[in-house]
Scaffold this active site. Structure first.
Site, mmCIF file in Angstrom:
data_model
loop_
_atom_site.group_PDB
_atom_site.id
_atom_site.type_symbol
_atom_site.label_atom_id
_atom_site.label_comp_id
_atom_site.label_asym_id
_atom_site.label_seq_id
_atom_site.Cartn_x
_atom_site.Cartn_y
_atom_site.Cartn_z
ATOM 1 N N ASP A 133 59.137 17.599 -67.462
ATOM 2 C CA ASP A 133 60.135 16.630 -67.001
ATOM 3 C C ASP A 133 61.516 16.936 -67.579
ATOM 4 O O ASP A 133 61.662 17.143 -68.786
ATOM 5 C CB ASP A 133 59.730 15.216 -67.421
ATOM 6 C CG ASP A 133 58.475 14.737 -66.698
ATOM 7 O OD1 ASP A 133 58.165 15.265 -65.618
ATOM 8 O OD2 ASP A 133 57.798 13.832 -67.226
ATOM 9 N N ASP A 141 58.632 22.652 -71.405
ATOM 10 C CA ASP A 141 58.416 21.244 -71.128
ATOM 11 C C ASP A 141 58.494 21.113 -69.601
ATOM 12 O O ASP A 141 58.914 22.051 -68.914
ATOM 13 C CB ASP A 141 59.498 20.413 -71.831
ATOM 14 C CG ASP A 141 59.463 18.956 -71.437
ATOM 15 O OD1 ASP A 141 58.362 18.390 -71.345
ATOM 16 O OD2 ASP A 141 60.541 18.374 -71.203
#
Length: 272
Positions: free
Chosen positions: A11, A9
Protein backbone atom coordinates in the site's frame (compact mmCIF):
# COMPACT_ATOMS: atom_id res chain seq x y z
CA UNK A 1 21.09 -10.04 -10.11
CA UNK A 2 20.88 -13.25 -8.11
CA UNK A 3 22.59 -11.52 -5.18
CA UNK A 4 19.90 -8.84 -4.70
CA UNK A 5 16.71 -9.24 -2.66
CA UNK A 6 14.21 -6.43 -3.28
CA UNK A 7 11.47 -6.19 -0.65
CA UNK A 8 8.42 -4.04 -1.37
CA UNK A 9 5.72 -2.78 0.91
CA UNK A 10 2.40 -2.80 -0.99
CA UNK A 11 0.00 0.00 0.00
CA UNK A 12 1.26 3.45 -1.07
CA UNK A 13 4.44 1.84 -2.37
CA UNK A 14 3.48 -0.51 -5.21
CA UNK A 15 -0.06 0.86 -5.45
CA UNK A 16 -0.70 4.55 -4.90
CA UNK A 17 -3.25 4.27 -2.09
CA UNK A 18 -4.24 2.11 0.88
CA UNK A 19 -6.05 -0.95 -0.48
CA UNK A 20 -8.23 -1.33 2.65
CA UNK A 21 -9.44 2.27 2.48
CA UNK A 22 -9.89 2.02 -1.28
CA UNK A 23 -12.28 -0.95 -1.06
CA UNK A 24 -14.27 0.54 1.82
CA UNK A 25 -14.55 3.95 0.13
CA UNK A 26 -15.40 2.65 -3.34
CA UNK A 27 -18.16 0.40 -1.99
CA UNK A 28 -19.65 3.23 0.08
CA UNK A 29 -18.95 2.05 3.62
CA UNK A 30 -16.59 4.76 4.82
CA UNK A 31 -18.97 6.10 7.49
CA UNK A 32 -19.34 2.71 9.14
CA UNK A 33 -15.60 2.14 8.92
CA UNK A 34 -14.85 5.44 10.68
CA UNK A 35 -17.48 4.67 13.34
CA UNK A 36 -15.89 1.30 14.16
CA UNK A 37 -12.25 2.38 13.82
CA UNK A 38 -11.79 3.55 17.45
CA UNK A 39 -13.20 0.31 18.83
CA UNK A 40 -10.82 -2.36 17.49
CA UNK A 41 -7.42 -2.99 15.86
CA UNK A 42 -7.19 -2.22 12.12
CA UNK A 43 -6.76 -5.85 11.05
CA UNK A 44 -9.79 -6.94 13.11
CA UNK A 45 -11.76 -4.02 11.70
CA UNK A 46 -11.08 -5.08 8.11
CA UNK A 47 -12.34 -8.58 8.88
CA UNK A 48 -15.48 -7.03 10.38
CA UNK A 49 -15.92 -4.73 7.37
CA UNK A 50 -15.78 -7.66 4.95
CA UNK A 51 -18.61 -9.30 6.91
CA UNK A 52 -20.56 -6.03 6.82
CA UNK A 53 -20.09 -5.77 3.06
CA UNK A 54 -21.47 -9.28 2.63
CA UNK A 55 -24.45 -8.64 4.90
CA UNK A 56 -25.33 -5.59 2.77
CA UNK A 57 -25.33 -7.59 -0.45
CA UNK A 58 -21.80 -6.87 -1.69
CA UNK A 59 -20.20 -9.86 -3.40
CA UNK A 60 -16.64 -11.05 -3.90
CA UNK A 61 -16.96 -10.01 -7.54
CA UNK A 62 -17.84 -6.47 -6.39
CA UNK A 63 -14.63 -6.42 -4.33
CA UNK A 64 -12.58 -7.80 -7.23
CA UNK A 65 -13.91 -5.16 -9.62
CA UNK A 66 -12.97 -2.40 -7.16
CA UNK A 67 -9.47 -3.84 -6.70
CA UNK A 68 -8.91 -4.07 -10.45
CA UNK A 69 -9.30 -0.31 -10.86
CA UNK A 70 -6.97 0.63 -8.00
CA UNK A 71 -4.51 3.44 -8.89
CA UNK A 72 -0.89 2.54 -9.66
CA UNK A 73 1.84 4.49 -11.41
CA UNK A 74 2.80 2.71 -14.66
CA UNK A 75 6.51 3.24 -14.03
CA UNK A 76 6.26 1.12 -10.88
CA UNK A 77 5.00 -1.77 -12.99
CA UNK A 78 7.91 -1.33 -15.40
CA UNK A 79 10.36 -1.08 -12.46
CA UNK A 80 9.10 -4.38 -11.04
CA UNK A 81 9.33 -6.09 -14.43
CA UNK A 82 12.84 -4.71 -15.01
CA UNK A 83 14.13 -5.78 -11.59
CA UNK A 84 12.68 -9.25 -12.13
CA UNK A 85 14.23 -9.49 -15.61
CA UNK A 86 17.61 -8.56 -14.12
CA UNK A 87 17.39 -11.61 -11.86
CA UNK A 88 16.56 -9.92 -8.55
CA UNK A 89 14.61 -11.85 -5.93
CA UNK A 90 11.44 -9.77 -5.44
CA UNK A 91 9.28 -10.15 -2.32
CA UNK A 92 6.39 -8.33 -0.66
CA UNK A 93 5.98 -7.57 3.05
CA UNK A 94 2.63 -5.87 3.58
CA UNK A 95 -0.05 -5.25 6.20
CA UNK A 96 -2.78 -5.66 3.56
CA UNK A 97 -4.01 -9.21 2.89
CA UNK A 98 -3.38 -12.04 0.44
CA UNK A 99 -6.71 -11.70 -1.38
CA UNK A 100 -6.27 -7.99 -2.13
CA UNK A 101 -2.61 -8.32 -3.15
CA UNK A 102 -2.99 -11.46 -5.28
CA UNK A 103 -6.04 -10.02 -7.07
CA UNK A 104 -4.26 -6.76 -7.92
CA UNK A 105 -0.95 -8.32 -8.97
CA UNK A 106 -2.64 -10.90 -11.21
CA UNK A 107 -4.74 -8.18 -12.84
CA UNK A 108 -1.59 -6.15 -13.53
CA UNK A 109 0.24 -9.21 -14.89
CA UNK A 110 3.11 -9.04 -12.38
CA UNK A 111 2.24 -11.77 -9.85
CA UNK A 112 4.94 -14.08 -11.22
CA UNK A 113 7.60 -11.43 -10.61
CA UNK A 114 7.44 -12.10 -6.85
CA UNK A 115 8.89 -15.17 -5.15
CA UNK A 116 7.09 -14.54 -1.85
CA UNK A 117 4.22 -12.51 -0.41
CA UNK A 118 4.21 -11.95 3.35
CA UNK A 119 0.91 -10.47 4.50
CA UNK A 120 -2.24 -11.09 6.52
CA UNK A 121 -4.14 -14.19 5.33
CA UNK A 122 -7.28 -13.41 3.36
CA UNK A 123 -9.62 -16.09 2.05
CA UNK A 124 -13.22 -16.54 0.90
CA UNK A 125 -15.14 -18.90 3.19
CA UNK A 126 -17.96 -21.27 2.28
CA UNK A 127 -20.52 -18.50 2.80
CA UNK A 128 -18.81 -16.28 0.23
CA UNK A 129 -17.42 -13.90 2.86
CA UNK A 130 -13.87 -12.59 2.59
CA UNK A 131 -12.19 -13.25 5.94
CA UNK A 132 -9.04 -11.34 6.97
CA UNK A 133 -6.86 -12.85 9.69
CA UNK A 134 -3.75 -11.47 11.45
CA UNK A 135 -0.29 -12.51 10.26
CA UNK A 136 0.75 -12.92 13.90
CA UNK A 137 -1.83 -14.42 16.26
CA UNK A 138 -1.70 -11.56 18.76
CA UNK A 139 -4.08 -13.30 21.17
CA UNK A 140 -2.14 -16.55 21.59
CA UNK A 141 1.40 -15.66 20.51
CA UNK A 142 2.04 -11.88 20.41
CA UNK A 143 5.24 -10.72 18.73
CA UNK A 144 6.18 -8.27 21.55
CA UNK A 145 7.59 -5.59 19.20
CA UNK A 146 6.66 -2.13 20.51
CA UNK A 147 7.22 -0.48 17.11
CA UNK A 148 4.68 -2.55 15.17
CA UNK A 149 0.92 -3.17 15.23
CA UNK A 150 -0.19 -6.34 17.06
CA UNK A 151 -1.06 -8.29 13.91
CA UNK A 152 2.28 -7.90 12.12
CA UNK A 153 5.93 -7.12 12.86
CA UNK A 154 7.64 -6.55 9.53
CA UNK A 155 11.01 -6.54 11.27
CA UNK A 156 10.56 -10.16 12.32
CA UNK A 157 9.62 -11.05 8.75
CA UNK A 158 12.78 -9.40 7.40
CA UNK A 159 14.86 -11.27 9.97
CA UNK A 160 13.29 -14.54 8.87
CA UNK A 161 14.12 -13.78 5.24
CA UNK A 162 17.67 -12.83 6.19
CA UNK A 163 18.11 -16.04 8.19
CA UNK A 164 16.57 -18.19 5.46
CA UNK A 165 19.30 -17.09 3.07
CA UNK A 166 22.52 -19.03 3.48
CA UNK A 167 25.22 -17.12 5.34
CA UNK A 168 27.54 -18.15 2.54
CA UNK A 169 25.39 -16.28 -0.01
CA UNK A 170 26.41 -12.64 -0.43
CA UNK A 171 22.83 -11.31 -0.59
CA UNK A 172 22.10 -7.60 -0.39
CA UNK A 173 18.70 -6.13 0.41
CA UNK A 174 16.82 -3.17 -1.01
CA UNK A 175 13.74 -2.32 1.08
CA UNK A 176 11.00 0.02 -0.18
CA UNK A 177 8.21 1.37 2.03
CA UNK A 178 6.21 4.36 3.17
CA UNK A 179 4.47 3.72 6.49
CA UNK A 180 5.21 3.52 10.21
CA UNK A 181 5.27 -0.26 9.93
CA UNK A 182 8.23 -0.04 7.53
CA UNK A 183 10.46 1.56 10.15
CA UNK A 184 11.09 -1.63 12.15
CA UNK A 185 12.36 -3.62 9.13
CA UNK A 186 14.50 -0.65 8.10
CA UNK A 187 16.28 -0.93 11.45
CA UNK A 188 17.05 -4.61 10.76
CA UNK A 189 18.93 -3.99 7.51
CA UNK A 190 22.72 -4.33 7.36
CA UNK A 191 25.30 -1.74 6.35
CA UNK A 192 25.66 -3.33 2.90
CA UNK A 193 21.90 -2.93 2.27
CA UNK A 194 19.72 -0.08 1.00
CA UNK A 195 16.44 1.40 2.22
CA UNK A 196 14.14 3.45 -0.01
CA UNK A 197 11.65 5.43 2.14
CA UNK A 198 8.94 7.39 0.35
CA UNK A 199 9.65 11.08 0.90
CA UNK A 200 7.29 12.99 3.22
CA UNK A 201 5.62 9.76 4.34
CA UNK A 202 5.76 8.40 7.93
CA UNK A 203 8.74 6.05 7.55
CA UNK A 204 10.78 8.82 5.89
CA UNK A 205 9.95 11.18 8.77
CA UNK A 206 10.97 8.57 11.36
CA UNK A 207 14.25 7.88 9.57
CA UNK A 208 14.99 11.61 9.26
CA UNK A 209 14.62 12.07 13.03
CA UNK A 210 17.51 9.72 13.80
CA UNK A 211 19.19 8.64 10.55
CA UNK A 212 22.22 7.21 12.36
CA UNK A 213 20.04 4.40 13.68
CA UNK A 214 19.76 3.10 10.12
CA UNK A 215 22.73 1.00 9.05
CA UNK A 216 21.58 0.69 5.44
CA UNK A 217 22.26 3.36 2.82
CA UNK A 218 19.21 5.67 2.52
CA UNK A 219 17.75 6.66 -0.87
CA UNK A 220 14.42 8.50 -0.84
CA UNK A 221 11.80 8.61 -3.60
CA UNK A 222 8.53 10.47 -4.15
CA UNK A 223 6.58 9.10 -7.12
CA UNK A 224 6.62 6.10 -9.44
CA UNK A 225 9.07 7.54 -11.95
CA UNK A 226 11.60 8.33 -9.23
CA UNK A 227 11.10 4.91 -7.63
CA UNK A 228 11.98 3.25 -10.92
CA UNK A 229 15.01 5.47 -11.45
CA UNK A 230 16.44 5.02 -7.93
CA UNK A 231 15.75 1.28 -7.76
CA UNK A 232 17.38 0.50 -11.10
CA UNK A 233 20.36 2.72 -10.24
CA UNK A 234 20.88 0.78 -7.00
CA UNK A 235 20.64 -2.55 -8.81
CA UNK A 236 23.20 -1.30 -11.32
CA UNK A 237 25.46 -0.07 -8.50
CA UNK A 238 25.36 -3.43 -6.72
CA UNK A 239 25.96 -5.22 -10.00
CA UNK A 240 29.04 -3.12 -10.73
CA UNK A 241 30.39 -3.64 -7.19
CA UNK A 242 29.89 -7.40 -7.47
CA UNK A 243 31.58 -7.49 -10.87
CA UNK A 244 34.53 -5.52 -9.48
CA UNK A 245 34.79 -7.96 -6.56
CA UNK A 246 34.73 -10.98 -8.88
CA UNK A 247 37.33 -9.45 -11.20
CA UNK A 248 39.54 -8.64 -8.20
CA UNK A 249 39.11 -12.14 -6.77
CA UNK A 250 39.84 -13.72 -10.15
CA UNK A 251 42.97 -11.57 -10.58
CA UNK A 252 44.20 -12.55 -7.11
CA UNK A 253 43.58 -16.22 -7.92
CA UNK A 254 45.50 -15.95 -11.18
CA UNK A 255 48.35 -14.10 -9.43
CA UNK A 256 48.47 -16.76 -6.73
CA UNK A 257 48.51 -19.50 -9.37
CA UNK A 258 51.38 -17.89 -11.26
CA UNK A 259 53.30 -17.21 -8.04
CA UNK A 260 52.89 -20.81 -6.88
CA UNK A 261 54.01 -22.14 -10.28
CA UNK A 262 57.12 -19.96 -10.22
CA UNK A 263 57.95 -21.06 -6.68
CA UNK A 264 57.64 -24.71 -7.58
CA UNK A 265 59.81 -24.19 -10.64
CA UNK A 266 62.60 -22.91 -8.37
CA UNK A 267 62.19 -25.52 -5.64
CA UNK A 268 61.73 -28.74 -7.57
CA UNK A 269 65.01 -30.06 -9.09
CA UNK A 270 65.00 -31.47 -12.58
CA UNK A 271 66.49 -34.96 -12.86
CA UNK A 272 69.33 -35.33 -15.36
Amino acid sequence: MAGIVVVFDFDKTIIDCDSDNWVVDELGFNDLFNELLPTMPWNTLMDRMMMELHSHGKTIEDIVQVLQRIPIHPRIISAIKAANALGCDLRIVSDANTFFIETILKHLGIRECFSEINTNPGYVNEEGILRVLPYHDFNNSPHSCSLCPPNMCKGLIIERIQNSISRFANKRFIYLGDGVGDYCPSLRLKDKDFVMPRKNFPVWELICKEPLLIKAEIHEWSEGEELEQVLLQLIKKISMEENTWFISADYKLQTLSVSTHETLAHVLPVRQ
